[in-house]
Design an enzyme around this catalytic site. Structure first.
Site, PDB file in Angstrom:
ATOM      1  N   ASN A 178       3.075  15.167  -0.188  1.00  0.00           N
ATOM      2  CA  ASN A 178       2.167  15.994  -0.757  1.00  0.00           C
ATOM      3  C   ASN A 178       0.799  15.786  -0.110  1.00  0.00           C
ATOM      4  OD1 ASN A 178       1.126  13.511  -1.459  1.00  0.00           O
ATOM      5  ND2 ASN A 178       1.167  14.000  -3.759  1.00  0.00           N
TER       6      ASN A 178
ATOM      7  N   SER B 195       8.587  -4.096  -2.040  1.00  0.00           N
ATOM      8  CA  SER B 195       7.666  -4.754  -1.330  1.00  0.00           C
ATOM      9  C   SER B 195       7.953  -6.373  -1.917  1.00  0.00           C
ATOM     10  CB  SER B 195       6.268  -4.668  -2.134  1.00  0.00           C
ATOM     11  OG  SER B 195       5.304  -5.608  -1.738  1.00  0.00           O
TER      12      SER B 195
ATOM     13  N   TYR C 246       0.663  -2.498  -9.362  1.00  0.00           N
ATOM     14  CA  TYR C 246       1.443  -2.138  -8.093  1.00  0.00           C
ATOM     15  C   TYR C 246       2.848  -2.686  -8.000  1.00  0.00           C
ATOM     16  CZ  TYR C 246       3.156  -1.466  -3.479  1.00  0.00           C
ATOM     17  OH  TYR C 246       3.686  -1.525  -2.169  1.00  0.00           O
TER      18      TYR C 246
ATOM     19  N   LYS D 236       6.959  -1.333  -8.589  1.00  0.00           N
ATOM     20  CA  LYS D 236       8.026  -1.673  -7.375  1.00  0.00           C
ATOM     21  C   LYS D 236       9.123  -2.340  -8.225  1.00  0.00           C
ATOM     22  CE  LYS D 236       6.224   0.136  -3.950  1.00  0.00           C
ATOM     23  NZ  LYS D 236       6.781   1.554  -3.312  1.00  0.00           N
TER      24      LYS D 236
ATOM     25  N   TYR E  19       9.508  -5.224   1.942  1.00  0.00           N
ATOM     26  CA  TYR E  19       8.540  -5.307   3.110  1.00  0.00           C
ATOM     27  C   TYR E  19       7.891  -6.627   2.950  1.00  0.00           C
ATOM     28  CZ  TYR E  19       9.507   0.139   3.322  1.00  0.00           C
ATOM     29  OH  TYR E  19       9.807   1.093   3.153  1.00  0.00           O
TER      30      TYR E  19
ATOM     31  N   VAL F 234     -13.305 -13.047   6.182  1.00  0.00           N
ATOM     32  CA  VAL F 234     -12.176 -14.074   5.998  1.00  0.00           C
ATOM     33  C   VAL F 234     -12.338 -14.493   4.520  1.00  0.00           C
ATOM     34  CG1 VAL F 234     -10.860 -16.110   6.886  1.00  0.00           C
ATOM     35  CG2 VAL F 234     -12.341 -14.840   8.341  1.00  0.00           C
TER      36      VAL F 234
ATOM     37  N   ARG G  44       0.777 -15.380   6.343  1.00  0.00           N
ATOM     38  CA  ARG G  44       1.639 -14.071   5.928  1.00  0.00           C
ATOM     39  C   ARG G  44       2.660 -13.815   7.193  1.00  0.00           C
ATOM     40  NH1 ARG G  44      -0.867 -14.823   2.169  1.00  0.00           N
ATOM     41  NH2 ARG G  44      -2.056 -13.532   0.819  1.00  0.00           N
TER      42      ARG G  44
ATOM     43  N   ARG H 184     -10.072 -14.018  -2.102  1.00  0.00           N
ATOM     44  CA  ARG H 184      -9.898 -12.888  -2.936  1.00  0.00           C
ATOM     45  C   ARG H 184      -8.820 -12.712  -4.123  1.00  0.00           C
ATOM     46  NH1 ARG H 184      -7.343  -7.691   0.491  1.00  0.00           N
ATOM     47  NH2 ARG H 184      -5.595  -9.181   0.604  1.00  0.00           N
TER      48      ARG H 184
HETATM   49  P1  NAD Z   1       1.215   5.752   3.122  1.00  0.00           P
HETATM   50  O1  NAD Z   1       0.354   6.108   2.200  1.00  0.00           O
HETATM   51  O2  NAD Z   1       0.821   5.631   4.549  1.00  0.00           O
HETATM   52  O3  NAD Z   1       2.493   6.601   2.730  1.00  0.00           O
HETATM   53  C1  NAD Z   1       2.872   7.088   1.423  1.00  0.00           C
HETATM   54  C2  NAD Z   1       3.195   8.621   1.907  1.00  0.00           C
HETATM   55  O4  NAD Z   1       3.394   9.369   0.722  1.00  0.00           O
HETATM   56  C3  NAD Z   1       1.686   9.478   2.316  1.00  0.00           C
HETATM   57  O5  NAD Z   1       2.161  10.358   3.342  1.00  0.00           O
HETATM   58  C4  NAD Z   1       1.467  10.372   1.044  1.00  0.00           C
HETATM   59  O6  NAD Z   1       0.790  11.389   1.141  1.00  0.00           O
HETATM   60  C5  NAD Z   1       2.817  10.438   0.271  1.00  0.00           C
HETATM   61  N1  NAD Z   1       2.718  10.557  -1.181  1.00  0.00           N
HETATM   62  C6  NAD Z   1       2.156   9.765  -1.993  1.00  0.00           C
HETATM   63  N2  NAD Z   1       2.518  10.243  -3.322  1.00  0.00           N
HETATM   64  C7  NAD Z   1       3.123  11.393  -3.237  1.00  0.00           C
HETATM   65  C8  NAD Z   1       3.674  12.269  -4.051  1.00  0.00           C
HETATM   66  N3  NAD Z   1       3.371  12.244  -5.409  1.00  0.00           N
HETATM   67  N4  NAD Z   1       4.378  13.263  -3.453  1.00  0.00           N
HETATM   68  C9  NAD Z   1       4.804  13.104  -2.175  1.00  0.00           C
HETATM   69  N5  NAD Z   1       4.432  12.364  -1.220  1.00  0.00           N
HETATM   70  C10 NAD Z   1       3.382  11.626  -1.705  1.00  0.00           C
HETATM   71  O7  NAD Z   1       1.885   4.179   2.602  1.00  0.00           O
HETATM   72  P2  NAD Z   1       2.857   3.554   3.744  1.00  0.00           P
HETATM   73  O8  NAD Z   1       1.918   2.277   4.022  1.00  0.00           O
HETATM   74  O9  NAD Z   1       3.414   4.353   4.597  1.00  0.00           O
HETATM   75  O10 NAD Z   1       3.812   2.782   2.622  1.00  0.00           O
HETATM   76  C11 NAD Z   1       5.161   3.635   2.344  1.00  0.00           C
HETATM   77  C12 NAD Z   1       5.651   2.872   1.163  1.00  0.00           C
HETATM   78  O11 NAD Z   1       6.113   1.670   1.502  1.00  0.00           O
HETATM   79  C13 NAD Z   1       5.062   2.946  -0.065  1.00  0.00           C
HETATM   80  O12 NAD Z   1       6.180   3.368  -1.241  1.00  0.00           O
HETATM   81  C14 NAD Z   1       4.328   1.705  -0.244  1.00  0.00           C
HETATM   82  O13 NAD Z   1       4.296   1.147  -1.524  1.00  0.00           O
HETATM   83  C15 NAD Z   1       5.475   0.893   0.427  1.00  0.00           C
HETATM   84  N6  NAD Z   1       5.014  -0.345   1.084  1.00  0.00           N
HETATM   85  C16 NAD Z   1       4.021  -0.444   1.822  1.00  0.00           C
HETATM   86  C17 NAD Z   1       3.539  -1.618   2.377  1.00  0.00           C
HETATM   87  C18 NAD Z   1       2.450  -1.878   3.369  1.00  0.00           C
HETATM   88  O14 NAD Z   1       1.697  -2.893   3.611  1.00  0.00           O
HETATM   89  N7  NAD Z   1       1.817  -0.623   3.946  1.00  0.00           N
HETATM   90  C19 NAD Z   1       4.120  -2.983   2.084  1.00  0.00           C
HETATM   91  C20 NAD Z   1       5.234  -2.758   1.017  1.00  0.00           C
HETATM   92  C21 NAD Z   1       5.543  -1.681   0.539  1.00  0.00           C
HETATM   93  N1  UFG Z   2      -7.525 -10.979   4.669  1.00  0.00           N
HETATM   94  C1  UFG Z   2      -8.955 -11.217   4.857  1.00  0.00           C
HETATM   95  N2  UFG Z   2      -9.918 -10.197   4.871  1.00  0.00           N
HETATM   96  C2  UFG Z   2      -9.730  -8.987   4.904  1.00  0.00           C
HETATM   97  C3  UFG Z   2      -8.358  -8.644   4.409  1.00  0.00           C
HETATM   98  C4  UFG Z   2      -7.162  -9.583   4.406  1.00  0.00           C
HETATM   99  O1  UFG Z   2      -9.274 -12.434   5.156  1.00  0.00           O
HETATM  100  O2  UFG Z   2     -10.525  -8.028   4.926  1.00  0.00           O
HETATM  101  C5  UFG Z   2      -6.611 -11.929   4.191  1.00  0.00           C
HETATM  102  C6  UFG Z   2      -5.994 -12.131   3.041  1.00  0.00           C
HETATM  103  O3  UFG Z   2      -6.793 -12.721   2.372  1.00  0.00           O
HETATM  104  C7  UFG Z   2      -4.594 -12.551   3.357  1.00  0.00           C
HETATM  105  C8  UFG Z   2      -4.275 -11.909   4.735  1.00  0.00           C
HETATM  106  O4  UFG Z   2      -5.512 -11.505   5.351  1.00  0.00           O
HETATM  107  O5  UFG Z   2      -4.614 -13.890   3.659  1.00  0.00           O
HETATM  108  C9  UFG Z   2      -3.718 -10.602   4.599  1.00  0.00           C
HETATM  109  O6  UFG Z   2      -3.976  -9.745   3.759  1.00  0.00           O
HETATM  110  P1  UFG Z   2      -3.571  -7.942   3.683  1.00  0.00           P
HETATM  111  O7  UFG Z   2      -4.536  -7.587   2.569  1.00  0.00           O
HETATM  112  O8  UFG Z   2      -3.387  -7.637   4.952  1.00  0.00           O
HETATM  113  O9  UFG Z   2      -2.137  -8.270   3.037  1.00  0.00           O
HETATM  114  P2  UFG Z   2      -1.743  -8.823   1.786  1.00  0.00           P
HETATM  115  O10 UFG Z   2      -0.702  -9.943   2.004  1.00  0.00           O
HETATM  116  O11 UFG Z   2      -2.619  -9.428   0.670  1.00  0.00           O
HETATM  117  O12 UFG Z   2      -1.202  -7.529   0.941  1.00  0.00           O
HETATM  118  C10 UFG Z   2       0.203  -7.471   1.135  1.00  0.00           C
HETATM  119  C11 UFG Z   2       0.596  -5.894   0.945  1.00  0.00           C
HETATM  120  C12 UFG Z   2       0.671  -5.261  -0.383  1.00  0.00           C
HETATM  121  C13 UFG Z   2       1.306  -6.311  -1.283  1.00  0.00           C
HETATM  122  C14 UFG Z   2       0.529  -7.619  -1.146  1.00  0.00           C
HETATM  123  C15 UFG Z   2       1.181  -8.623  -2.227  1.00  0.00           C
HETATM  124  O13 UFG Z   2      -0.078  -5.159   1.766  1.00  0.00           O
HETATM  125  O14 UFG Z   2       1.304  -3.970  -0.344  1.00  0.00           O
HETATM  126  O15 UFG Z   2       0.934  -8.044   0.064  1.00  0.00           O
HETATM  127  O16 UFG Z   2       1.025  -9.775  -1.731  1.00  0.00           O
HETATM  128  F1  UFG Z   2       1.254  -5.839  -2.590  1.00  0.00           F
END
Ligand code: NAD
Ligand code: UFG
Length: 339
Positions: free
Chosen positions: A32, A124, A148, A152, A176, A216, A230, A291
């Site tokens: 969407n 996740s 969030y 999941k 992931y 940081v 991480r 954070r």
């Molecule tokens: P993203 O936001 O780039 O991709 C999500 C996509 O879904 C987007 O293109 C968005 O437009 C679409 N979308 C959202 N709501 C919708 C709806 N109601 N109907 C149709 N499309 C919709 O995110 P991403 O980083 O590619 O993540 C993809 C998936 O992986 C997500 O479910 C996210 O929770 C999960 N995930 C992401 C991370 C991360 O760090 N990126 C980590 C763990 C899990």
């Molecule tokens: N960090 C900084 N400065 C920033 C951003 C991040 O120091 O501006 C640090 C954070 O404190 C952490 C590391 O960088 O130590 C990674 O942070 P991210 O935000 O990139 O990733 P997180 O591990 O916090 O987040 C991830 C996923 C989420 C998930 C979350 C839960 O992106 O989807 O793990 O642990 F929900």
């Protein structure tokens, strides 16, 4: 195989499209564009020279889904569509339950009506919560610390019950760790709409001069340099895990979670240094307070994915930094520069 990819225009979805098409799968995207632009699919088509179907619509919309099931007749679905920002999920919990839970229910209902039995789900590592031991394996207790994370885990439970209710069904739950990096061409990457929440996109924006310095978040953790550790996973490795998961789903029934990480973790300063090497630019940093909600360290035991799906990460830290730089330097304003 015919594969429906919800959220396929997003960061992880777009990289997965290329890997699916490279393996000869027939692919159709449902998105969407709430967090993406159709421009992404133009780029995927150019990079693949392949046929790619797409439908603009919401994953919660039953009639859109029924039409798609009828027209495209997918053998399997990869379900990326969802909302993903931890902080925002505390401010807008109902939006997160609606998109992430109602979206998953609507999709499974449509699949059930159409007799589509296989799904790969974007979960996740955040479902584990505060680590009781590291590396996390898939039997580590689950205790998500955010709205969030709870969406999941609930979606995993719904998928597990759905898969158990009818013999041919199969659900692969990919947990992931921290996805980073971009396609080596520099034409696909992560394009946050606002101030980036995550480390790598923030560092990349500092490198191109869009932000002054990286904050940081704490250097007083119980880790070698005091900053958070991480398990960063290259998005192309993650994309390939979905191809492996589809193959696994064809051969198995029931639901099964898999950690998708490298089994190695890096600190915030490790990431900064890797990015400085890749870009040749200095990344100014400023240490601030922790954070809220951050844990000191995360680390995946990804041996199950290796043993059962034959999947393993092949990209290292330098690949992660170099590809992020290729994307950011070629597209300083993300996809916006191209539209
Ligand atoms: P993203 O936001 O780039 O991709 C999500 C996509 O879904 C987007 O293109 C968005 O437009 C679409 N979308 C959202 N709501 C919708 C709806 N109601 N109907 C149709 N499309 C919709 O995110 P991403 O980083 O590619 O993540 C993809 C998936 O992986 C997500 O479910 C996210 O929770 C999960 N995930 C992401 C991370 C991360 O760090 N990126 C980590 C763990 C899990
Ligand atoms: N960090 C900084 N400065 C920033 C951003 C991040 O120091 O501006 C640090 C954070 O404190 C952490 C590391 O960088 O130590 C990674 O942070 P991210 O935000 O990139 O990733 P997180 O591990 O916090 O987040 C991830 C996923 C989420 C998930 C979350 C839960 O992106 O989807 O793990 O642990 F929900």
């Amino acid at each position: 195989m015919r594969v429906l990819v919800t959220g396929g225009a997003g960061y992880i979805g777009s990289h997965t499209l290329l890997e699916l098409m490279a393996q000869g799968h027939e692919v159709c995207v449902l998105d969407n564009y709430s967090n993406a632009t159709p421009q992404v699919l133009t780029r995927v088509r150019a990079l693949s020279n392949g046929e790619l179907g797409d439908v603009t619509g919401d994953v919660r919309d039953a009639s859109t889904l029924d039409n798609l099931m009828q027209d495209f007749r997918p053998d399997a679905v990869i379900h990326f569509a969802g909302l993903k920002a931890v902080g925002e999920s505390a401010r807008k919990p109902l939006a997160y339950y609606d998109v992430n839970i109602s979206g998953t229910l609507a999709l499974l209902n449509a699949m059930s009506r159409a007799g589509c039995n296989k799904i790969v789900f974007s979960s996740s590592a955040t479902v584990y919560g505060e680590p009781r031991y590291l590396p996390y394996d898939e039997t580590h207790p689950t205790n998500p610390m955010s709205v969030y994370g709870r969406t999941k885990l609930m979606a995993e439970q719904i998928l597990t019950d759905w898969a158990a209710a009818d013999a041919p069904r199969g659900a692969v739950l990919l947990r992931y760790f921290n996805p980073v990096g971009a396609h080596a061409s520099g034409d696909l990457g992560e394009d946050p709409r606002d101030i980036p929440n995550n480390l790598m996109p923030f560092i990349a924006q500092v490198a191109v001069g869009k932000r002054d310095a990286l904050a940081v978040f704490g250097d007083d953790y119980d880790t070698p340099d005091g900053t958070g550790l991480r398990d960063y996973i290259h998005v192309v490795d993650l994309a390939r895990a979905h191809v492996a998961a589809l193959d696994y789903a064809q051969r198995h029934t029931g639901a099964r979670p898999f950690n998708i990480g490298t089994g190695q973790n890096y600190s915030v300063f490790d990431m900064v240094k890797a990015f400085e090497r890749a870009s040749g630019r200095k990344i100014p940093t400023q240490v601030t307070s922790r954070r809220p909600g951050d844990v000191a360290a995360m680390l995946a035991d990804a041996s199950r994915a290796n043993a059962e799906m034959g999947w393993q990460a092949t990209h290292d830290l330098n690949d992660m930094a170099a590809s992020t730089w290729a994307w950011q330097s070629k597209n300083p304003d993300g996809y916006g520069a191209d539209s």
